[in-house]
Design a protein around this motif. Structure first.
Motif, PDB file in Angstrom:
ATOM      1  N   GLY A 147       0.791  -1.228   0.000  1.00 29.99           N
ATOM      2  CA  GLY A 147       0.000   0.000   0.000  1.00 29.99           C
ATOM      3  C   GLY A 147       0.821   1.274   0.000  1.00 29.99           C
ATOM      4  O   GLY A 147       0.289   2.363   0.242  1.00 29.99           O
ATOM      5  N   MET A 148       2.108   1.156  -0.304  1.00 32.61           N
ATOM      6  CA  MET A 148       2.994   2.309  -0.173  1.00 32.61           C
ATOM      7  C   MET A 148       2.729   3.407  -1.206  1.00 32.61           C
ATOM      8  O   MET A 148       2.971   4.589  -0.945  1.00 32.61           O
ATOM      9  CB  MET A 148       4.458   1.842  -0.275  1.00 32.61           C
ATOM     10  N   THR A 149       2.213   3.048  -2.388  1.00 35.09           N
ATOM     11  CA  THR A 149       1.898   4.084  -3.386  1.00 35.09           C
ATOM     12  C   THR A 149       0.843   5.039  -2.836  1.00 35.09           C
ATOM     13  O   THR A 149       0.957   6.268  -2.975  1.00 35.09           O
ATOM     14  CB  THR A 149       1.401   3.453  -4.694  1.00 35.09           C
ATOM     15  N   ALA A 150      -0.173   4.502  -2.187  1.00 36.83           N
ATOM     16  CA  ALA A 150      -1.204   5.345  -1.581  1.00 36.83           C
ATOM     17  C   ALA A 150      -0.613   6.210  -0.478  1.00 36.83           C
ATOM     18  O   ALA A 150      -0.966   7.398  -0.346  1.00 36.83           O
ATOM     19  CB  ALA A 150      -2.333   4.475  -1.019  1.00 36.83           C
ATOM     20  N   THR A 151       0.296   5.650   0.306  1.00 36.85           N
ATOM     21  CA  THR A 151       0.934   6.422   1.382  1.00 36.85           C
ATOM     22  C   THR A 151       1.709   7.607   0.820  1.00 36.85           C
ATOM     23  O   THR A 151       1.639   8.727   1.348  1.00 36.85           O
ATOM     24  CB  THR A 151       1.881   5.519   2.188  1.00 36.85           C
ATOM     25  N   MET A 152       2.452   7.382  -0.251  1.00 36.36           N
ATOM     26  CA  MET A 152       3.230   8.457  -0.855  1.00 36.36           C
ATOM     27  C   MET A 152       2.331   9.536  -1.460  1.00 36.36           C
ATOM     28  O   MET A 152       2.595  10.734  -1.316  1.00 36.36           O
ATOM     29  CB  MET A 152       4.159   7.891  -1.935  1.00 36.36           C
ATOM     30  N   VAL A 153       1.258   9.122  -2.126  1.00 38.56           N
ATOM     31  CA  VAL A 153       0.326  10.104  -2.710  1.00 38.56           C
ATOM     32  C   VAL A 153      -0.270  10.976  -1.614  1.00 38.56           C
ATOM     33  O   VAL A 153      -0.367  12.203  -1.752  1.00 38.56           O
ATOM     34  CB  VAL A 153      -0.786   9.391  -3.502  1.00 38.56           C
ATOM     35  N   TYR A 154      -0.659  10.339  -0.509  1.00 38.34           N
ATOM     36  CA  TYR A 154      -1.224  11.133   0.590  1.00 38.34           C
ATOM     37  C   TYR A 154      -0.186  12.109   1.144  1.00 38.34           C
ATOM     38  O   TYR A 154      -0.493  13.285   1.392  1.00 38.34           O
ATOM     39  CB  TYR A 154      -1.738  10.240   1.724  1.00 38.34           C
ATOM     40  N   ASN A 155       1.049  11.653   1.361  1.00 35.51           N
ATOM     41  CA  ASN A 155       2.073  12.513   1.955  1.00 35.51           C
ATOM     42  C   ASN A 155       2.424  13.697   1.056  1.00 35.51           C
ATOM     43  O   ASN A 155       2.543  14.828   1.527  1.00 35.51           O
ATOM     44  CB  ASN A 155       3.329  11.697   2.270  1.00 35.51           C
ATOM     45  N   VAL A 179     -11.105   5.815  11.213  1.00 33.62           N
ATOM     46  CA  VAL A 179     -12.250   5.044  11.716  1.00 33.62           C
ATOM     47  C   VAL A 179     -12.377   3.732  10.949  1.00 33.62           C
ATOM     48  O   VAL A 179     -12.600   2.660  11.537  1.00 33.62           O
ATOM     49  CB  VAL A 179     -13.543   5.878  11.613  1.00 33.62           C
ATOM     50  N   VAL A 180     -12.225   3.802   9.635  1.00 35.24           N
ATOM     51  CA  VAL A 180     -12.278   2.590   8.807  1.00 35.24           C
ATOM     52  C   VAL A 180     -11.183   1.608   9.229  1.00 35.24           C
ATOM     53  O   VAL A 180     -11.416   0.395   9.343  1.00 35.24           O
ATOM     54  CB  VAL A 180     -12.130   2.941   7.313  1.00 35.24           C
ATOM     55  N   ASN A 181      -9.985   2.138   9.491  1.00 31.07           N
ATOM     56  CA  ASN A 181      -8.852   1.300   9.867  1.00 31.07           C
ATOM     57  C   ASN A 181      -9.121   0.531  11.165  1.00 31.07           C
ATOM     58  O   ASN A 181      -8.872  -0.676  11.253  1.00 31.07           O
ATOM     59  CB  ASN A 181      -7.602   2.164  10.032  1.00 31.07           C
ATOM     60  N   VAL A 182      -9.643   1.224  12.168  1.00 30.00           N
ATOM     61  CA  VAL A 182      -9.916   0.579  13.456  1.00 30.00           C
ATOM     62  C   VAL A 182     -10.985  -0.501  13.302  1.00 30.00           C
ATOM     63  O   VAL A 182     -10.848  -1.614  13.834  1.00 30.00           O
ATOM     64  CB  VAL A 182     -10.340   1.624  14.504  1.00 30.00           C
ATOM     65  N   ALA A 200      -2.265  -5.402   8.921  1.00 31.26           N
ATOM     66  CA  ALA A 200      -1.568  -4.798   7.788  1.00 31.26           C
ATOM     67  C   ALA A 200      -2.540  -4.483   6.657  1.00 31.26           C
ATOM     68  O   ALA A 200      -2.488  -3.397   6.056  1.00 31.26           O
ATOM     69  CB  ALA A 200      -0.470  -5.733   7.289  1.00 31.26           C
ATOM     70  N   LEU A 201      -3.440  -5.408   6.370  1.00 32.74           N
ATOM     71  CA  LEU A 201      -4.417  -5.190   5.304  1.00 32.74           C
ATOM     72  C   LEU A 201      -5.345  -4.029   5.636  1.00 32.74           C
ATOM     73  O   LEU A 201      -5.669  -3.216   4.767  1.00 32.74           O
ATOM     74  CB  LEU A 201      -5.228  -6.472   5.081  1.00 32.74           C
ATOM     75  N   ALA A 202      -5.747  -3.920   6.904  1.00 40.29           N
ATOM     76  CA  ALA A 202      -6.606  -2.811   7.323  1.00 40.29           C
ATOM     77  C   ALA A 202      -5.900  -1.474   7.133  1.00 40.29           C
ATOM     78  O   ALA A 202      -6.500  -0.478   6.694  1.00 40.29           O
ATOM     79  CB  ALA A 202      -7.009  -2.986   8.790  1.00 40.29           C
ATOM     80  N   SER A 206      -7.008   1.690   4.572  1.00 37.76           N
ATOM     81  CA  SER A 206      -7.207   3.053   5.077  1.00 37.76           C
ATOM     82  C   SER A 206      -6.297   4.054   4.376  1.00 37.76           C
ATOM     83  O   SER A 206      -6.681   5.201   4.133  1.00 37.76           O
ATOM     84  CB  SER A 206      -6.973   3.093   6.590  1.00 37.76           C
ATOM     85  N   GLN A 207      -5.089   3.614   4.027  1.00 36.90           N
ATOM     86  CA  GLN A 207      -4.166   4.498   3.306  1.00 36.90           C
ATOM     87  C   GLN A 207      -4.699   4.813   1.905  1.00 36.90           C
ATOM     88  O   GLN A 207      -4.568   5.941   1.421  1.00 36.90           O
ATOM     89  CB  GLN A 207      -2.783   3.846   3.223  1.00 36.90           C
ATOM     90  N   ILE A 208      -5.284   3.820   1.259  1.00 35.71           N
ATOM     91  CA  ILE A 208      -5.873   4.034  -0.071  1.00 35.71           C
ATOM     92  C   ILE A 208      -7.012   5.045   0.017  1.00 35.71           C
ATOM     93  O   ILE A 208      -7.150   5.931  -0.844  1.00 35.71           O
ATOM     94  CB  ILE A 208      -6.356   2.696  -0.662  1.00 35.71           C
TER      95      ILE A 208
END
Length: 449
Positions: A147-155, A179-182, A200-202, A206-208
């Motif tokens: 999920g790192m591509t989503a993390t980078m886009v957000y950052n 909230v979705v992650n929890v 990890a999947l959760a 959430s990052q996406i």
């Protein structure tokens, strides 16, 4: 008034304190929510699975930071350049910065996903992860990096929004994603018994979500900040400006993380109980750190906008007010963590041994953590006025170098080979590096016309 305009903060004019707080407070909440992604992972596995799973998730933090900090540094470069053009009202250059930054985030994310997925186990072995947590930690890391591509886009996207003082909308996005992650953590671990793979999947899902919301925000912007898919390209001039600021920041982050990886390796040598306690305490410290780091980010944006607007006479006030704010936040939260530690650590584990191990770390870090925040504010100001290489060198020598030297010398003395002595390397490095950064700012301020 334009709806998007209402989220902007022009920090190059008017009262500084109010605008710093208006910028920093939503960013504090945003950063806390982002930390909750990982905290939810740790709490769920610690309470519903076991100490080995807790240690497996917690022991990956320093490695994740090591692999991502170069690209997070580039997002700082995007923030500085965009804030400068925003302060100078150069809309065309600002728009080129937006499109260069988003494409750079996509490329960065793909590189990290591939590298992290295939190198996870090898890197964990190099960190001397205990056999009982190695397989679990490997599974967690591999899924996390997908999920790192989503993390980078957000950052990168949130860094662009911060350039104009917008820290509110990223807060809203992370609130929803958190909230979705929890909820997904609880479903995947308790209902489907997926252990660390579930948390990890959760986190990835959430990052996406948070990345998608940031992109939607940029698509709906106007003028310089508006994003068009068809205009995604690397502008050579902007790219090298981002690199000039971002590479030193990223490299500094890498070496800081490398020193933390070395420390984590030393922690790993004390066994899974100490690893679990260290992971829980580190997670608590993270909430204090991101609260202080909000003023580091505020100092970068305020300084960059001020330089873009040509109002250099405001710099001293930005520095002083930022330092007072970060000192107050660091002392309040650091000492609160010390006093509340025995109860807070029970959130992560019910094991008395794990709680005692966590208290060992908190007793050293909590009372002195404000020094770390003050050090980071000086780094932010220096980057904002155009000096990115200088604070990198100072930080590498003063902080990272001292920690590694401490581990190689003091920590190796048999009578001092304890976990407490290992933790003392942190405040010792913060004091020296802060004083060096203050000297650098005085020198750099005199050189400004």
């Amino acid at each position: 008034m334009n709806k998007n305009k209402s989220y902007e903060i022009d920090m190059s004019s008017g009262p500084i304190l109010g605008k710093l707080l208006k910028f920093a407070v939503p960013l504090i909440f945003s950063s806390v929510l982002q930390l909750l992604f990982n905290a939810a992972d740790i709490v769920v596995v610690g309470r519903f699975v076991g100490d080995n799973s807790l240690a497996a998730v917690g022991s990956t933090t320093s490695l994740i930071n090591l692999l991502t900090n170069l690209f997070i540094g580039l997002s700082i470069g995007s923030n500085v350049i965009a804030a400068h053009y925003y302060g100078a009202h150069k809309q065309r250059h600002l728009n080129q910065t937006v499109h260069t930054s988003i494409l750079l985030s996509l490329i960065s994310g793909v590189v990290l996903s591939v590298a992290g997925f295939f190198l996870s186990r090898t890197l964990l072995e190099l960190m001397q992860s205990p056999p009982e947590v190695l397989s679990l930690a490997t599974v967690y890391l591999k899924i996390y990096f997908l999920g790192m591509t989503a993390t980078m886009v957000y950052n990168f996207g949130s860094a662009l929004l911060r350039a104009k003082g917008d820290t509110k909308r990223p807060l809203y996005f992370l609130l929803f994603a958190g909230v979705v992650n929890v909820i997904l953590n609880l479903i995947f671990v308790i209902v489907f018994k997926m252990d660390v793979a579930g948390v990890a999947l959760a986190t990835v899902i959430s990052q996406i979500i948070s990345a998608g919301l940031v992109l939607r925000c940029l698509f709906l912007e106007e003028k310089g900040f508006k994003l068009y898919i068809g205009r995604l390209k690397i502008n050579r001039e902007i790219f090298f400006k981002i690199l000039k600021v971002g590479l030193p920041a990223g490299f500094q982050g890498i070496v800081f993380s490398l020193s933390n990886v070395v420390i984590q390796s030393s922690v790993n040598s004390f066994g899974s109980i100490v690893i679990a306690g260290n992971s829980a305490a580190s997670n608590l410290e993270g909430f204090v750190y991101v609260s202080m780091n909000a003023f580091h980010q505020a100092a970068i944006t305020a300084t960059s906008q001020t330089m873009g607007a040509g109002k250099k006479e405001r710099l001293n006030s930005v520095v002083i007010i930022s330092q007072v704010c970060v000192l107050c936040v660091g002392l309040l939260l650091g000492w609160s963590m010390l006093f509340l530690g025995p109860w807070l650590l029970q959130i992560y584990s019910s094991s008395p041994e794990v709680i005692d191990a966590g208290l060992n770390r908190i007793s050293i870090i909590g009372p002195t953590y404000a020094l770390c925040g003050m050090m980071d504010v000086m780094v932010g100001v220096l980057r904002g006025i155009g000096y990115s290489l200088l604070p990198m060198v100072v930080s590498l020598v003063g902080a990272c170098g001292l920690r590694l030297l401490w581990i190689a010398t003091v920590f190796q003395i048999p009578s001092l080979h304890t976990i407490i002595v290992l933790y003392i390397s942190y405040p010792a490095s913060w004091v020296l590096t802060f004083l060096a950064h203050v000297s650098c700012f005085v020198w750099a301020r005199k050189k400004l016309p």
